[in-house]
Design an enzyme around this catalytic site. Structure first.
Site, PDB file in Angstrom:
ATOM      1  NE  ARG A 101      -4.157  -1.881   1.955  1.00  0.00           N
ATOM      2  CZ  ARG A 101      -5.210  -2.005   2.736  1.00  0.00           C
ATOM      3  NH1 ARG A 101      -5.326  -1.251   3.821  1.00  0.00           N
ATOM      4  NH2 ARG A 101      -6.164  -2.863   2.451  1.00  0.00           N
TER       5      ARG A 101
ATOM      6  CE  LYS B 187     -22.048 -17.596   5.293  1.00  0.00           C
ATOM      7  NZ  LYS B 187     -22.446 -16.869   6.522  1.00  0.00           N
TER       8      LYS B 187
ATOM      9  N   GLY C 147     -10.869  -8.987  -1.457  1.00  0.00           N
ATOM     10  CA  GLY C 147     -10.459  -9.886  -0.383  1.00  0.00           C
ATOM     11  C   GLY C 147      -9.676 -11.131  -0.735  1.00  0.00           C
TER      12      GLY C 147
ATOM     13  N   GLY D 217     -13.466  -3.792   0.174  1.00  0.00           N
ATOM     14  CA  GLY D 217     -14.845  -3.324   0.271  1.00  0.00           C
ATOM     15  C   GLY D 217     -15.197  -2.309  -0.798  1.00  0.00           C
TER      16      GLY D 217
END
Length: 396
Positions: A35, A198, A354, A377
């Site tokens: 980063r 999911k 992620g 996100g």
């Protein structure tokens, strides 16, 4: 889109929102510098123009309290080492300490402010706090895609104090263009590979991209919700029984829109969720009781490879197996190799979100795809067709 290249920073103080929320070990050493390295080009552009840079970031979740363990002082030397300039440090992000440090900054110098989240006003989006930050610089640059979905003081509210003196840094501009290339301007055929555990966590992404893609590859744990919904036996595999109707509706929508959905046809099943478990390859809809699918099978991977190699634009979000365990990582590696080959053949490939980014790093695919998104996100929310607060603030 106004980027950092639209400005000359000579004799200007650039206030740059970076994402230096980096991992530290027990001795406060930075364990992953990616980063910091990602922010380097924007910082150097300011310095090479003849200006100075004031860097602001958060680190961890101090919940509005001064927590010495989350002080950005720990990373100051590493930032200095990476950008090649000795970075000064202010023990606060606002107030006299920050004001004096900023006003005395000379051209060619860099100042790092203390953790923004030591002030609760940062996360609450407090306008007065944003105004204090804004007073430190002449031009505002946002280069922190990882926080682009947060309407915080330093990421969104601050922009209103700069009107025509605000822009995207190189990293944030790249992220926006990469997502646009997949979602708006991508050359067809466009393929999205969605994995993860999911269906519920990917509903809005799937619904949004169905209008943009030609092929949808579904892998990972959410496979079994689709398979069971169609009458298959999934044994003890992870499955969201309450989302089976939704899975069928997604398949129906895809068919209506002419999107080809590719589900696994065979899987590597295990009798326990552990690397040393007994395994067998079985049909995806015939997993025995007491067994669970933990990776894609050989025929599935051949099918996926054929689709990927026929694609011109590829989005990869989520692994197709439990890649953290060596014995169940082959599927994710195979997909990565196929994307690598397609990219070499001229396809544009974007990896984001992620676990897929973690997999890409773990197996060395970072330089084998077109772009790896830095924002988890933020990347996901941008795929859910939300206008990210930071992007709206710069365009406003």
């Amino acid at each position: 889109m106004r980027t950092i290249d639209d400005f000359d920073f000579e004799n200007k103080k650039a206030l740059i929102r970076v994402d230096f929320n980096v991992p530290l070990d027990s001795e406060f050493h930075v364990t992953d510098t990616s980063r910091i390295e990602a922010a380097k080009p924007s910082i150097l552009k300011v310095l090479e123009d003849g200006g100075s840079a004031i860097l602001m970031s958060h680190l961890g979740r101090p919940k509005g309290k001064n927590n010495p363990e989350m002080s950005l002082a720990h990373i100051c030397e590493k930032v200095s080492e990476i950008i090649g300039v000795q970075v000064k440090f202010a023990k606060d992000s606002v107030g006299d300490e920050a004001g004096k440090a900023a006003s005395s900054l000379e051209n060619g110098e860099v100042l790092l402010l203390e953790n923004l989240r030591f002030h609760p006003e940062e996360e609450s989006g407090d306008e007065a706090f944003a105004k204090q930050l804004a007073a430190l610089g002449d031009i505002y640059i946002n280069d922190a895609f990882g926080t682009a979905h947060r309407a915080h003081a330093s990421t969104t509210i601050i922009a209103k104090f700069f009107t025509d003196r605000k822009c995207f840094g190189y990293l944030l501009a790249k992220e926006i263009k990469a997502i646009e290339k997949v979602m708006q301007t991508g050359e067809k055929p466009v393929t999205a590979i969605l994995g993860g555990a999911k269906v519920s966590s990917k509903i809005t992404i799937i619904e949004n991209i169905l209008d943009k893609v030609d092929h949808l590859i579904i892998g990972g744990g959410m496979t079994y919700t689709f398979v069971k919904a169609q009458g298959g036996s999934v044994g003890d595999s992870i499955c969201e029984d309450d989302k089976m109707e939704l899975a069928l509706e997604i398949l129906k929508q895809a068919e209506a829109k002419g999107v080809q959905v590719h589900l696994p046809v065979d899987v590597l099943a295990a009798d326990a969720f552990e690397n040393a478990a007994n395994t067998q390859f079985v049909s995806v809809g015939s997993i025995p009781k007491g067994w669970q699918g933990l990776d894609a099978g050989p025929q599935t991977l051949e099918n996926f490879k054929e689709v990927i190699l026929g694609s011109k634009t590829i989005l990869w979000n989520g692994p197709v197996g439990v890649f953290e365990m060596e014995n169940f990582a082959k599927g994710t590696i195979s997909v990565g190799n196929a994307i690598d080959e397609a990219t070499q053949n001229g396809a544009f490939s974007l990896v984001g979100g992620g676990d897929s980014v973690a997999a890409v790093k773990q197996f060395g695919f970072q330089n084998k795809v077109s772009y790896v998104s830095t924002g988890g996100g933020a990347m996901l929310e941008s795929l859910e067709v939300r206008t990210l607060p930071v992007i709206a603030a710069i365009f406003d």
